[in-house]
Design an enzyme around this catalytic site. Structure first.
Site, short mmCIF file in Angstrom:
data_model
loop_
_atom_site.label_atom_id
_atom_site.label_comp_id
_atom_site.label_asym_id
_atom_site.label_seq_id
_atom_site.Cartn_x
_atom_site.Cartn_y
_atom_site.Cartn_z
N ARG A 23 1.02 -1.26 -0.06
CA ARG A 23 -0.22 -0.15 -0.21
C ARG A 23 0.81 1.21 0.05
O ARG A 23 0.41 2.18 -0.82
CB ARG A 23 -0.94 -0.01 1.14
CG ARG A 23 -1.90 -1.09 1.00
CD ARG A 23 -3.04 -1.09 2.44
NE ARG A 23 -2.15 -1.03 3.32
CZ ARG A 23 -2.40 -0.94 4.76
NH1 ARG A 23 -3.32 0.00 4.88
NH2 ARG A 23 -1.81 -1.23 5.69
N ASN A 41 -6.37 -2.67 2.34
CA ASN A 41 -6.28 -4.24 2.44
C ASN A 41 -7.91 -4.61 2.49
O ASN A 41 -8.50 -3.69 3.09
CB ASN A 41 -5.43 -4.51 3.58
CG ASN A 41 -3.99 -4.42 3.73
OD1 ASN A 41 -3.37 -4.35 2.62
ND2 ASN A 41 -3.37 -4.39 4.71
#
EC number: 3.6.1.7
Length: 94
Positions: A23, A41
Site C-alpha cells: 500500500r 487491504n
C-alpha cells in the site's frame, strides 16, 4: 494520441500483497503520477486500489501494479474503469 480525460481506476490486486509495504509503494507511485485515491487491504488478502486522474496516468499506475517490481508478489490485477467521481484528496493508505 493518448486520452487524458479524468477517470476512475478501480483495481483489485491479488497475491502476497499484504504486510509487505504494498500500500505504501502504491501510494508513492500514485502521488508521483499526481493521482488521488487510496489503497486498502481487504479481509480476503487482496489490496483494493482506487485512483482518479488523467487516463494516461491511471494506465501508468496500472502498468506499475502489473510490472513485477512491486513489494510482495502480484499474481493478478483485475481492473475496472469509470468516470471520475471526485471527492478524493491526496492518496491514502487505508
Amino acid at each position: 494520441m493518448s486520452d487524458t480525460g479524468s477517470v476512475r481506476l478501480v483495481a483489485w490486486v491479488h497475491g502476497h500483497v499484504q504486510g509487505v509495504g504494498f500500500r505504501w509503494w502504491t501510494r508513492s507511485r500514485a502521488l508521483e503520477l499526481g493521482l488521488t485515491g487510496y489503497a486498502r487491504n481487504t479481509a480476503d488478502r487482496r489490496v483494493h486500489v482506487v485512483a482518479e486522474g488523467p487516463r494516461d496516468r491511471c494506465e501508468q499506475l496500472l502498468a506499475l501494479l502489473r510490472s513485477g517490481d512491486t513489494p510482495g508478489r502480484v499474481t493478478l490485477v483485475v481492473q475496472d474503469w469509470g468516470p471520475a467521481q471526485g471527492g478524493l484528496v491526496g492518496f491514502d493508505e487505508r
